[in-house]
Design a protein around this motif. Sequence first.
Motif, PDB file in Angstrom:
ATOM      1  N   LYS A   1       0.856  -1.109   0.020  1.00 36.27           N
ATOM      2  CA  LYS A   1      -0.171   0.126   0.189  1.00 36.27           C
ATOM      3  C   LYS A   1       0.788   1.153  -0.063  1.00 36.27           C
ATOM      4  CE  LYS A   1      -3.917   1.916   2.519  1.00 36.27           C
ATOM      5  NZ  LYS A   1      -3.336   2.635   3.513  1.00 36.27           N
ATOM      6  N   TRP A   2       1.903   1.217   0.810  1.00 36.36           N
ATOM      7  CA  TRP A   2       2.897   2.463   1.004  1.00 36.36           C
ATOM      8  C   TRP A   2       3.118   2.812  -0.544  1.00 36.36           C
ATOM      9  CZ3 TRP A   2       7.941   2.599  -0.805  1.00 36.36           C
ATOM     10  CH2 TRP A   2       8.314   1.091  -1.076  1.00 36.36           C
ATOM     11  N   LEU A   3       3.711   1.763  -1.409  1.00 31.99           N
ATOM     12  CA  LEU A   3       4.193   2.053  -2.575  1.00 31.99           C
ATOM     13  C   LEU A   3       3.097   2.758  -3.619  1.00 31.99           C
ATOM     14  CD1 LEU A   3       6.435   1.765  -4.879  1.00 31.99           C
ATOM     15  CD2 LEU A   3       5.397  -0.663  -5.343  1.00 31.99           C
ATOM     16  N   LEU A   4       1.850   2.391  -3.414  1.00 32.81           N
ATOM     17  CA  LEU A   4       1.030   3.194  -3.992  1.00 32.81           C
ATOM     18  C   LEU A   4       0.720   4.661  -3.585  1.00 32.81           C
ATOM     19  CD1 LEU A   4      -2.053   0.512  -4.452  1.00 32.81           C
ATOM     20  CD2 LEU A   4       0.145   0.595  -5.753  1.00 32.81           C
ATOM     21  N   GLU A   5       0.630   4.776  -2.439  1.00 31.84           N
ATOM     22  CA  GLU A   5       0.694   5.970  -1.677  1.00 31.84           C
ATOM     23  C   GLU A   5       1.904   6.878  -2.166  1.00 31.84           C
ATOM     24  OE1 GLU A   5      -1.765   4.625   2.204  1.00 31.84           O
ATOM     25  OE2 GLU A   5       0.292   5.521   2.424  1.00 31.84           O
ATOM     26  N   GLN A   6       3.308   6.144  -2.194  1.00 34.04           N
ATOM     27  CA  GLN A   6       4.503   7.036  -2.770  1.00 34.04           C
ATOM     28  C   GLN A   6       4.077   7.656  -4.065  1.00 34.04           C
ATOM     29  OE1 GLN A   6       7.240   7.383  -0.638  1.00 34.04           O
ATOM     30  NE2 GLN A   6       7.380   9.226  -2.131  1.00 34.04           N
ATOM     31  N   MET A   7       3.573   6.592  -5.051  1.00 33.84           N
ATOM     32  CA  MET A   7       3.477   7.148  -6.450  1.00 33.84           C
ATOM     33  C   MET A   7       2.307   8.063  -6.299  1.00 33.84           C
ATOM     34  SD  MET A   7       3.701   3.625  -8.819  1.00 33.84           S
ATOM     35  CE  MET A   7       2.493   2.683  -7.877  1.00 33.84           C
ATOM     36  N   GLN A   8       1.514   8.156  -5.612  1.00 34.73           N
ATOM     37  CA  GLN A   8       0.472   9.337  -5.572  1.00 34.73           C
ATOM     38  C   GLN A   8       0.981  10.554  -5.207  1.00 34.73           C
ATOM     39  OE1 GLN A   8      -2.569   7.158  -3.423  1.00 34.73           O
ATOM     40  NE2 GLN A   8      -4.173   7.364  -4.924  1.00 34.73           N
ATOM     41  N   LEU A   9       2.013  10.515  -4.164  1.00 36.36           N
ATOM     42  CA  LEU A   9       2.900  11.681  -3.621  1.00 36.36           C
ATOM     43  C   LEU A   9       3.784  12.007  -4.787  1.00 36.36           C
ATOM     44  CD1 LEU A   9       3.700  12.304  -0.174  1.00 36.36           C
ATOM     45  CD2 LEU A   9       5.771  12.540  -1.850  1.00 36.36           C
ATOM     46  N   TRP A  10       4.214  11.264  -5.633  1.00 38.66           N
ATOM     47  CA  TRP A  10       4.888  11.648  -6.862  1.00 38.66           C
ATOM     48  C   TRP A  10       3.939  12.443  -7.784  1.00 38.66           C
ATOM     49  CZ3 TRP A  10       7.915   6.447  -7.306  1.00 38.66           C
ATOM     50  CH2 TRP A  10       8.895   6.340  -6.201  1.00 38.66           C
ATOM     51  N   GLY A  11       2.706  11.937  -7.538  1.00 37.08           N
ATOM     52  CA  GLY A  11       1.708  12.890  -8.600  1.00 37.08           C
ATOM     53  C   GLY A  11       0.824  12.031  -9.515  1.00 37.08           C
ATOM     54  N   ALA A  12       1.264  10.703  -9.368  1.00 35.73           N
ATOM     55  CA  ALA A  12       0.307   9.846 -10.074  1.00 35.73           C
ATOM     56  C   ALA A  12      -1.108   9.592  -9.850  1.00 35.73           C
ATOM     57  CB  ALA A  12       0.951   8.210 -10.160  1.00 35.73           C
ATOM     58  N   SER A  13      -1.920   9.533 -10.863  1.00 36.23           N
ATOM     59  CA  SER A  13      -3.355   8.862 -10.610  1.00 36.23           C
ATOM     60  C   SER A  13      -3.411   7.426 -10.691  1.00 36.23           C
ATOM     61  CB  SER A  13      -4.202   9.351 -11.479  1.00 36.23           C
ATOM     62  OG  SER A  13      -4.142  10.970 -11.571  1.00 36.23           O
ATOM     63  N   LEU A  14      -3.946   6.803 -10.052  1.00 31.90           N
ATOM     64  CA  LEU A  14      -3.799   5.202 -10.016  1.00 31.90           C
ATOM     65  C   LEU A  14      -5.115   4.676 -10.509  1.00 31.90           C
ATOM     66  CD1 LEU A  14      -2.334   4.175  -6.788  1.00 31.90           C
ATOM     67  CD2 LEU A  14      -1.212   4.635  -8.507  1.00 31.90           C
TER      68      LEU A  14
END
Lengths: 382, 382
Positions: A228-241
Amino acid sequence: MSSSSFDQQLDALRSQIDEADSELVKLLQKRSSITKQIGQLKSQHALPIYVPEREKALIEARRSEAEAAGVSGDLIEDILRRMMRDSYHSQHAKYACINPQINKVVVVGGAGALGKVFVNLFSQSAYSVSVLEKEDWEHAHLHLKDADLVIIAVPINITCDIIAALPLLKPDCILADVTSIKNAPLQAMLEVHKGPVVGLHPMFGPDAPGMIKQVVVVCQGRGEAQYKWLLEQMQLWGASLYHTNAETHDHAMAYIQVMRHFSTFVYGRHLQQENPQLQELIAFSSPIYRLELAMVGRLFAQAPELYADIIFSNQDSVALLKRFSSRFAQAIELLEKGDKSAFMEQFNQAAEWFGDYAQLCLNDSKKMLLKADDSHLLRQLD
Amino acid sequence: MSSSSFDQQLDALRSQIDEADSELVKLLQKRSSITKQIGQLKSQHALPIYVPEREKALIEARRSEAEAAGVSGDLIEDILRRMMRDSYHSQHAKYACINPQINKVVVVGGAGALGKVFVNLFSQSAYSVSVLEKEDWEHAHLHLKDADLVIIAVPINITCDIIAALPLLKPDCILADVTSIKNAPLQAMLEVHKGPVVGLHPMFGPDAPGMIKQVVVVCQGRGEAQYKWLLEQMQLWGASLYHTNAETHDHAMAYIQVMRHFSTFVYGRHLQQENPQLQELIAFSSPIYRLELAMVGRLFAQAPELYADIIFSNQDSVALLKRFSSRFAQAIELLEKGDKSAFMEQFNQAAEWFGDYAQLCLNDSKKMLLKADDSHLLRQLD
């Protein structure tokens, strides 16, 4: 007015333009120093750089102000968005680290174009990240045995083989891949590793400067709570999942990647064999045709292996392409018979299928061409 | 740092951004008032608005200044070009009139999209210009008998009929058309009128705001000396002229217009019949695929008649499309046989044919996508 007084007047006005533009340079410098401070502040507090509501409010406020001053709202909006692109990518020398307990990230194929994007982003978030490339493959077990996260970012045609050949990972290590097909790699990862597994497809090319505003498709493998943290990290980088399953993803890819690349390949091949004067084709093309031609030409500046792999590795390809081919032949029949009304009826049916999206495409492509034109893109070869 | 002091700091920095952006609005207002004065001055002296050398020098100077100040050169250049687009189109409320001896210009079909562009430009240059539409066709001779310039701007499928049905024009009247095929209309014009004749193909859609930086193809008919002023007038409006003969032009158009429209039509029809979830295709598309899809979708927001006419009116169509179709089938055979190396060899041959243009296309399309991204173009349907 005499010609010399005209020259003087024109020169004076041009000097005023130059002064205004120099002021603009100073303003950009000032704005950039402020956004850098914002970036630092946000990274200290693990806040995302891109905040859609703030962006929207900022643009709305300046549009109203501009229009009240007799300045085009579209003009100020376009300039603000261009400045924001710049600040998003200069702001984030640092990103916050969502999971400081991760001691080691390894990107297999991290020297490749897409791999590098991930390596940079992990570094900017203060993760300890290393790259495993083919030269080091014989020592893979040394690199991977204590990894907390392993990302497979190798060419599509060797992804499954590389996964199958992975040495034993720690039970709680997260295994992820970033290939543009998802089903086979996900199965391979689930088989080779008993810990958390996730399939990712970043919906952008390696040219994208970071992940801001980009879509990443996420196909769940196993142990979501742990990655889950990896997905949150990508969101923090600006990604939409975008969450989906691997079969749905791959089926859509046959339409998107295979159909387009294959048709483009045939079109390029067709032109080569017809051998018209390319220079003349370009000269005779309006901007929209130059864009169409550019979409063909761009394929051939890239690696044939990549496209061969995408086309030859999708199981749905042949049947789908054969259906397209027979529809092409049917349409030629209409033309041979001179049956314009059947052509128009079929056109309208397709238009209905596209629905509102067609108009959106038309509007967007028009705006894009204006922007292309500003920058002398899609112009003739000099 | 406490959360409230963080909020205060962020708010303070955001206020500074807002102040800087308000300054930008004022700067745009100032710049626009200067460029309007330049526009007036130039129109009094019949000088072109667009001066490539001045534009180039201006951009170079500001790029150096920016880079010395730690500001991205590309950023300032993009903003300057966007401002220039705006000023080109607000500067020219008036253009100079190259030939004041012309008393009457008539645009047949002048209420149509492309016709309007010409009507506006002639008006802005203080020509007396009128429109002849189908409702008035029965009085055509009254409108046309004393015209000095008649421009045919009607749909492609009725162009030759309208020309053939023209009433007698003054011997020195210039007859021109602006259709996207050139051979048949030019022959028809030469037959019906004994005075000066010229075929024009403006290489831009009706959305183009004016003629600045656009290409116009010129096919000589007869009496070039007499219509020379018209070419000069278009150059003053900002057009680049490209001289060629009608056969060469039409042959190239088969590759450009017919091939692309026909393939796009079949592709849209194919999608409709395959019926995948459009929403999902878009979600799964990276920016470059969304651009490809948009180039298909945009066709279906337009009038089927227009495309039917273009495709059905070009004599080269059927044979050309059949050759494409058989090349498509041959490529499928490669795929069925799994012959990846033949695919790559053919890919490389086509790449060689495209030469440097392929890389240019790749670069341009990358830059275009960044610009599209700035403005949230090509995003998903919300």
